[in-house]
Write a protein that holds these residues in place. Structure first.
Motif, PDB file in Angstrom:
ATOM      1  N   ARG A 267       6.990   5.659  -0.280  1.00 24.62           N
ATOM      2  CA  ARG A 267       5.636   5.469   0.257  1.00 24.62           C
ATOM      3  C   ARG A 267       5.148   4.037   0.407  1.00 24.62           C
ATOM      4  O   ARG A 267       4.165   3.804   1.115  1.00 24.62           O
ATOM      5  CB  ARG A 267       4.629   6.164  -0.687  1.00 24.62           C
ATOM      6  N   CYS A 268       5.758   3.094  -0.278  1.00 25.17           N
ATOM      7  CA  CYS A 268       5.161   1.749  -0.275  1.00 25.17           C
ATOM      8  C   CYS A 268       5.541   0.977   0.998  1.00 25.17           C
ATOM      9  O   CYS A 268       6.711   0.729   1.258  1.00 25.17           O
ATOM     10  CB  CYS A 268       5.607   0.967  -1.510  1.00 25.17           C
ATOM     11  N   VAL A 269       4.515   0.628   1.757  1.00 26.25           N
ATOM     12  CA  VAL A 269       4.717  -0.271   2.909  1.00 26.25           C
ATOM     13  C   VAL A 269       3.994  -1.577   2.588  1.00 26.25           C
ATOM     14  O   VAL A 269       3.177  -1.625   1.670  1.00 26.25           O
ATOM     15  CB  VAL A 269       4.153   0.326   4.222  1.00 26.25           C
ATOM     16  N   ASN A 270       4.321  -2.627   3.346  1.00 29.12           N
ATOM     17  CA  ASN A 270       3.662  -3.892   3.035  1.00 29.12           C
ATOM     18  C   ASN A 270       3.233  -4.645   4.281  1.00 29.12           C
ATOM     19  O   ASN A 270       3.976  -4.765   5.245  1.00 29.12           O
ATOM     20  CB  ASN A 270       4.520  -4.763   2.108  1.00 29.12           C
ATOM     21  N   PHE A 271       1.996  -5.117   4.201  1.00 25.23           N
ATOM     22  CA  PHE A 271       1.395  -5.840   5.325  1.00 25.23           C
ATOM     23  C   PHE A 271       1.694  -7.333   5.206  1.00 25.23           C
ATOM     24  O   PHE A 271       1.617  -7.885   4.101  1.00 25.23           O
ATOM     25  CB  PHE A 271      -0.130  -5.652   5.316  1.00 25.23           C
TER      26      PHE A 271
ATOM     27  N   VAL B  37       0.859  -1.190   0.000  1.00 32.72           N
ATOM     28  CA  VAL B  37       0.000   0.000   0.000  1.00 32.72           C
ATOM     29  C   VAL B  37       0.892   1.236   0.000  1.00 32.72           C
ATOM     30  O   VAL B  37       1.907   1.277   0.688  1.00 32.72           O
ATOM     31  CB  VAL B  37      -0.900   0.053   1.266  1.00 32.72           C
ATOM     32  N   MET B  38       0.489   2.245  -0.786  1.00 30.00           N
ATOM     33  CA  MET B  38       1.206   3.526  -0.783  1.00 30.00           C
ATOM     34  C   MET B  38       0.614   4.400   0.317  1.00 30.00           C
ATOM     35  O   MET B  38      -0.581   4.739   0.263  1.00 30.00           O
ATOM     36  CB  MET B  38       1.040   4.223  -2.125  1.00 30.00           C
ATOM     37  N   VAL B  39       1.443   4.755   1.298  1.00 26.30           N
ATOM     38  CA  VAL B  39       0.975   5.613   2.391  1.00 26.30           C
ATOM     39  C   VAL B  39       1.803   6.902   2.418  1.00 26.30           C
ATOM     40  O   VAL B  39       2.692   7.098   1.589  1.00 26.30           O
ATOM     41  CB  VAL B  39       1.073   4.876   3.755  1.00 26.30           C
ATOM     42  N   GLU B  40       1.537   7.769   3.395  1.00 23.15           N
ATOM     43  CA  GLU B  40       2.317   8.990   3.532  1.00 23.15           C
ATOM     44  C   GLU B  40       3.761   8.616   3.900  1.00 23.15           C
ATOM     45  O   GLU B  40       3.969   7.674   4.664  1.00 23.15           O
ATOM     46  CB  GLU B  40       1.740   9.876   4.646  1.00 23.15           C
ATOM     47  N   PRO B  41       4.745   9.382   3.379  1.00 22.92           N
ATOM     48  CA  PRO B  41       6.148   9.040   3.671  1.00 22.92           C
ATOM     49  C   PRO B  41       6.440   8.918   5.179  1.00 22.92           C
ATOM     50  O   PRO B  41       7.233   8.063   5.581  1.00 22.92           O
ATOM     51  CB  PRO B  41       6.936  10.191   3.049  1.00 22.92           C
ATOM     52  N   GLU B  42       5.773   9.741   6.015  1.00 22.97           N
ATOM     53  CA  GLU B  42       6.018   9.654   7.473  1.00 22.97           C
ATOM     54  C   GLU B  42       5.608   8.294   8.004  1.00 22.97           C
ATOM     55  O   GLU B  42       6.185   7.795   8.963  1.00 22.97           O
ATOM     56  CB  GLU B  42       5.229  10.705   8.264  1.00 22.97           C
ATOM     57  N   ARG B  43       4.571   7.711   7.405  1.00 22.75           N
ATOM     58  CA  ARG B  43       4.102   6.401   7.869  1.00 22.75           C
ATOM     59  C   ARG B  43       5.034   5.278   7.423  1.00 22.75           C
ATOM     60  O   ARG B  43       4.928   4.166   7.913  1.00 22.75           O
ATOM     61  CB  ARG B  43       2.676   6.134   7.364  1.00 22.75           C
TER      62      ARG B  43
ATOM     63  N   SER C  19       8.533   5.978   7.126  1.00 20.20           N
ATOM     64  CA  SER C  19       9.801   6.157   7.843  1.00 20.20           C
ATOM     65  C   SER C  19       9.677   5.779   9.318  1.00 20.20           C
ATOM     66  O   SER C  19      10.656   5.412   9.940  1.00 20.20           O
ATOM     67  CB  SER C  19      10.342   7.579   7.657  1.00 20.20           C
ATOM     68  N   ASP C  20       8.477   5.851   9.861  1.00 17.89           N
ATOM     69  CA  ASP C  20       8.283   5.432  11.257  1.00 17.89           C
ATOM     70  C   ASP C  20       7.012   4.573  11.307  1.00 17.89           C
ATOM     71  O   ASP C  20       5.905   5.078  11.188  1.00 17.89           O
ATOM     72  CB  ASP C  20       8.138   6.669  12.153  1.00 17.89           C
ATOM     73  N   THR C  21       7.214   3.255  11.494  1.00 19.55           N
ATOM     74  CA  THR C  21       6.074   2.328  11.339  1.00 19.55           C
ATOM     75  C   THR C  21       5.420   1.960  12.673  1.00 19.55           C
ATOM     76  O   THR C  21       4.624   1.021  12.731  1.00 19.55           O
ATOM     77  CB  THR C  21       6.534   1.027  10.650  1.00 19.55           C
ATOM     78  N   ARG C  22       5.731   2.709  13.726  1.00 22.61           N
ATOM     79  CA  ARG C  22       5.151   2.327  15.034  1.00 22.61           C
ATOM     80  C   ARG C  22       3.627   2.408  15.039  1.00 22.61           C
ATOM     81  O   ARG C  22       2.966   1.705  15.790  1.00 22.61           O
ATOM     82  CB  ARG C  22       5.734   3.205  16.159  1.00 22.61           C
ATOM     83  N   TRP C  23       3.061   3.241  14.159  1.00 20.53           N
ATOM     84  CA  TRP C  23       1.592   3.357  14.094  1.00 20.53           C
ATOM     85  C   TRP C  23       0.949   1.997  13.813  1.00 20.53           C
ATOM     86  O   TRP C  23      -0.137   1.709  14.315  1.00 20.53           O
ATOM     87  CB  TRP C  23       1.182   4.368  13.015  1.00 20.53           C
ATOM     88  N   ALA C  24       1.631   1.141  13.004  1.00 22.21           N
ATOM     89  CA  ALA C  24       1.032  -0.151  12.645  1.00 22.21           C
ATOM     90  C   ALA C  24       0.968  -1.075  13.861  1.00 22.21           C
ATOM     91  O   ALA C  24       0.041  -1.856  14.000  1.00 22.21           O
ATOM     92  CB  ALA C  24       1.832  -0.801  11.520  1.00 22.21           C
ATOM     93  N   ARG C  25       1.963  -0.972  14.727  1.00 19.10           N
ATOM     94  CA  ARG C  25       1.923  -1.772  15.961  1.00 19.10           C
ATOM     95  C   ARG C  25       0.744  -1.346  16.816  1.00 19.10           C
ATOM     96  O   ARG C  25      -0.005  -2.175  17.310  1.00 19.10           O
ATOM     97  CB  ARG C  25       3.204  -1.543  16.776  1.00 19.10           C
ATOM     98  N   LYS C  26       0.600  -0.028  16.954  1.00 25.22           N
ATOM     99  CA  LYS C  26      -0.478   0.500  17.804  1.00 25.22           C
ATOM    100  C   LYS C  26      -1.838   0.199  17.219  1.00 25.22           C
ATOM    101  O   LYS C  26      -2.735  -0.293  17.880  1.00 25.22           O
ATOM    102  CB  LYS C  26      -0.325   2.014  17.958  1.00 25.22           C
ATOM    103  N   GLU C  27      -2.014   0.521  15.921  1.00 23.83           N
ATOM    104  CA  GLU C  27      -3.359   0.440  15.340  1.00 23.83           C
ATOM    105  C   GLU C  27      -3.729  -0.963  14.886  1.00 23.83           C
ATOM    106  O   GLU C  27      -4.893  -1.329  14.895  1.00 23.83           O
ATOM    107  CB  GLU C  27      -3.465   1.377  14.120  1.00 23.83           C
TER     108      GLU C  27
END
Ligand SMILES: *Cc1c(COP(=O)(O)O)cnc(C)c1O
Length: 413
Positions: free
Chosen positions: A402-406, A354-360, A362-370
């Motif tokens: 931007r590309c992160v992967n689940f 998924v293409m997300v905002e660059p901040e998401r 560079s720091d992926t801690r949001w995925a742990r939380k959410e």
């Protein structure tokens, strides 16, 4: 000391989560296809090094892979990149011939082309499936171009698959399919890798199936298959100490990724066997230098693991697709664009990109939380894992930002 510090940090976080009644977050981005039977097999093989010489398992694995993949012939190597080298050999190219490769890939791909005495020419990708963009490919074709390496990244069938096959036919070019992420995927009823002239697959530990390191080359044309066989006969098996480390790596990865107690047992095996770990890419290769012992076939005991792995592949790929539906829903709810599944294709979702905002990214801690997951960040550069920028590939640059992967296989044993 660094290992110990990491363990203390991990376990402090895990215990805090347990006390707070939250789930413990463990990695699920690699080796998720290892089962207890693979662990058992690796442990048995380590006890019986005398059985390692038998070639019959290698041949059985090659037949089984060809059958699984619905291809005429298959040849197994130490790595997917070596299988690519076998394909380049089979195509009988001349030194200096140009091969078009995606400007967003694993560095092992252009390296294999360079090591074969050929010239990689990078073309940009599209952002629907992260595959080669047919217009970008066309713009890169010169009088020296002989082949195109197209990939099905993250297990998605590339958007311009048919257009690239048509273009190659019109320009009399070979098509090599990089199926390192896509073992088992289908297009119009057939496994991918059977539409071009030849293809290669990877069973490296972060891929669709897992022998820690490994690759397969396939071809349907008799002449090409015979040339692949010729190359295979010329290269040696890896030395037994490498095979031994590979088998220890199965034990390491089983407890790091798959065990129900992985949140603590992973750290324990790291302490016990961490020094046996076999890395997937050497420092030489990161510098673009061909390492010693690069061209190797697959060791026979490792082929036994391969046999065990492909027997469950379709079932596990179906599970990846089910998880992908969950991430589809997440994209819809959060207004992100879902990856494109091209018509009449059955992808395998090695990871869900998924293409997300660059901040998401560079720091992926949001995925742990959410989401309670460890998020993947393939690729953080255009030639993963090497930090190198390739000019003229603006889409690839966007994907790097931007590309992160689940992860798509989440269950433990
Ligand atoms: C991993 C990978 C390869 C190479 O496979 P190895 O088995 O590691 O040599 C090739 N292409 C892509 C896209 C990859 O991710």
């Amino acid at each position: 000391m660094r290992v110990l510090a990491k363990i203390v940090r991990n376990q402090a976080r895990n215990i805090a989560n347990l006390i707070l009644g939250r789930s413990v977050i463990t990695p699920a981005l690699g080796s998720m296809t290892l089962a207890r039977s693979d662990l058992q097999l690796a442990e048995d093989l380590l006890k019986q090094p005398r059985d390692w010489n038998s070639r019959e398992f290698l041949e059985e694995y090659q037949r089984a892979f060809a059958q699984f993949n619905e291809s005429a012939r298959a040849f197994a190597f130490m790595d997917g990149r070596v299988a690519l080298n076998a394909v380049l050999y089979a195509l009988e190219l001349k030194p200096g011939d140009e091969i078009i490769v995606p400007g967003y890939t694993c560095v092992a791909v252009p390296n294999a082309v360079n090591f074969a005495g050929l010239r990689p020419v990078f073309a940009d990708i599209e952002l629907d499936t992260y595959g080669l963009d047919v217009a970008a490919v066309e713009a890169r074709i010169s009088t020296s171009t002989r082949a195109i390496v197209l990939h099905h990244l993250y297990g998605l069938i590339c958007r311009d698959y048919e257009a690239i096959l048509d273009l190659a036919q019109a320009k009399d070019l070979f098509v090599i399919e990089d199926c390192a992420h896509a073992t088992g995927a289908r297009f119009k009823g057939q496994r991918v890798g059977n539409y071009g002239h030849a293809a290669f697959y990877s069973s490296e530990q972060s891929k669709i199936f897992n022998t820690i390191r490994g690759g397969v080359a396939v071809a349907n044309d008799d002449t090409l298959a015979a040339r692949l066989g010729e190359f295979h006969a010329q290269v040696a098996e890896p030395p037994p100490e490498i095979t031994e480390r590979q088998l220890y790596n199965v034990i390491l990865n089983y407890y790091l990724f798959r065990s129900a107690q992985k949140w603590w047992r992973g750290d324990l095996v790291e302490l016990l066997y961490g020094r046996k770990r076999l890395s997937s890419i050497s420092d030489d290769e990161k510098q673009g230098v061909q390492p010693e012992g690069y061209l190797r076939k697959m060791a026979s005991p490792i082929a036994r693991l391969g046999l065990n792995q492909i027997s469950r592949l379709d079932e596990l790929n179906a599970e990846r697709r089910r998880t992908a539906r969950q991430w589809d829903k997440w994209c819809e709810e959060h207004n992100y664009r879902k990856p494109l599944v091209v018509a009449e294709s059955v992808p395998v979702f090695l990871r869900y990109p998924v293409m997300v905002e660059p901040e998401r990214k560079s720091d992926t801690r949001w995925a742990r939380k959410e989401l309670g997951i460890e998020l993947g960040v393939w690729f953080r550069s255009q030639l993963h894992p090497v930090q190198r920028q390739i000019a003229g590939c603006p889409n690839a640059e966007q994907a790097v930002l931007r590309c992160v992967n689940f992860p798509c296989l989440l269950a433990h044993e």
